[in-house]
Scaffold this motif. Sequence first.
Motif, short mmCIF file in Angstrom:
data_model
loop_
_atom_site.label_atom_id
_atom_site.label_comp_id
_atom_site.label_asym_id
_atom_site.label_seq_id
_atom_site.Cartn_x
_atom_site.Cartn_y
_atom_site.Cartn_z
N MET A 45 -116.96 -22.84 -73.93
CA MET A 45 -118.24 -23.42 -74.34
C MET A 45 -119.38 -22.43 -74.15
N GLN A 46 -119.36 -21.72 -73.05
CA GLN A 46 -120.41 -20.72 -72.79
C GLN A 46 -120.36 -19.62 -73.85
N LEU A 47 -119.17 -19.19 -74.18
CA LEU A 47 -119.01 -18.14 -75.18
C LEU A 47 -119.50 -18.61 -76.55
N GLN A 48 -119.23 -19.86 -76.90
CA GLN A 48 -119.66 -20.40 -78.18
C GLN A 48 -121.18 -20.54 -78.26
N GLU A 49 -121.81 -20.76 -77.11
CA GLU A 49 -123.25 -21.00 -77.08
C GLU A 49 -124.07 -19.74 -76.88
N SER A 50 -123.43 -18.60 -76.71
CA SER A 50 -124.17 -17.37 -76.46
C SER A 50 -123.75 -16.29 -77.44
N ASP A 51 -124.42 -15.16 -77.33
CA ASP A 51 -124.05 -14.03 -78.17
C ASP A 51 -122.96 -13.18 -77.51
N GLY A 52 -122.52 -13.60 -76.33
CA GLY A 52 -121.44 -12.90 -75.63
C GLY A 52 -121.91 -11.87 -74.64
N SER A 53 -123.17 -11.49 -74.68
CA SER A 53 -123.66 -10.44 -73.79
C SER A 53 -123.77 -10.91 -72.35
N ASP A 54 -123.93 -12.21 -72.13
CA ASP A 54 -124.08 -12.71 -70.76
C ASP A 54 -122.81 -13.35 -70.22
N VAL A 55 -121.69 -13.13 -70.90
CA VAL A 55 -120.42 -13.71 -70.48
C VAL A 55 -119.65 -12.70 -69.64
N SER A 56 -119.15 -13.15 -68.51
CA SER A 56 -118.43 -12.24 -67.61
C SER A 56 -117.05 -11.90 -68.17
N ALA A 57 -116.50 -10.84 -67.64
CA ALA A 57 -115.15 -10.43 -68.05
C ALA A 57 -114.14 -11.51 -67.70
N GLU A 58 -114.34 -12.17 -66.57
CA GLU A 58 -113.45 -13.25 -66.15
C GLU A 58 -113.50 -14.41 -67.15
N ASP A 59 -114.70 -14.76 -67.59
CA ASP A 59 -114.84 -15.84 -68.57
C ASP A 59 -114.24 -15.46 -69.92
N LEU A 60 -114.38 -14.20 -70.30
CA LEU A 60 -113.75 -13.74 -71.55
C LEU A 60 -112.24 -13.85 -71.46
N ALA A 61 -111.69 -13.48 -70.31
CA ALA A 61 -110.24 -13.59 -70.12
C ALA A 61 -109.80 -15.05 -70.15
N LEU A 62 -110.57 -15.94 -69.51
CA LEU A 62 -110.24 -17.36 -69.53
C LEU A 62 -110.29 -17.92 -70.95
N ALA A 63 -111.27 -17.50 -71.72
CA ALA A 63 -111.38 -17.97 -73.11
C ALA A 63 -110.17 -17.51 -73.92
N GLY A 64 -109.71 -16.30 -73.69
CA GLY A 64 -108.51 -15.82 -74.37
C GLY A 64 -107.28 -16.61 -73.98
N GLN A 65 -107.17 -16.94 -72.69
CA GLN A 65 -106.05 -17.76 -72.22
C GLN A 65 -106.13 -19.15 -72.83
N TRP A 66 -107.34 -19.67 -72.97
CA TRP A 66 -107.54 -20.99 -73.56
C TRP A 66 -106.96 -21.05 -74.97
#
Length: 101
Positions: free
Chosen positions: A52-73
Amino acid sequence: MEAIETTCTVALRDYPELPPRERMAAEGRYLRVLERKLGGADVVADALRAVMQLQESDGSDVSAEDLALAGQWTKAANAAREAGYQGLGEVDGAYFEVRLA
């Protein structure tokens, strides 16, 4: 319409004329696979928040951990969708909606 709840709510949407018992079974299969693939109910909630955070942002403020979680999702949701539709077949426009409880 009933939904399966833990830290998240899963509901099968836009699947016409499906008896409630079969709908609940499909939602349960979806949630069980999602939890198994991600490592538990708490991780499902964390991964959904990351998506949800990734969808609501341009990605610049998303942590590497959250990016990994989104990929796992993405991978877990694909496996969960297959399990959810098992024995039902996919219907155009039908989808599993997952929300934080």
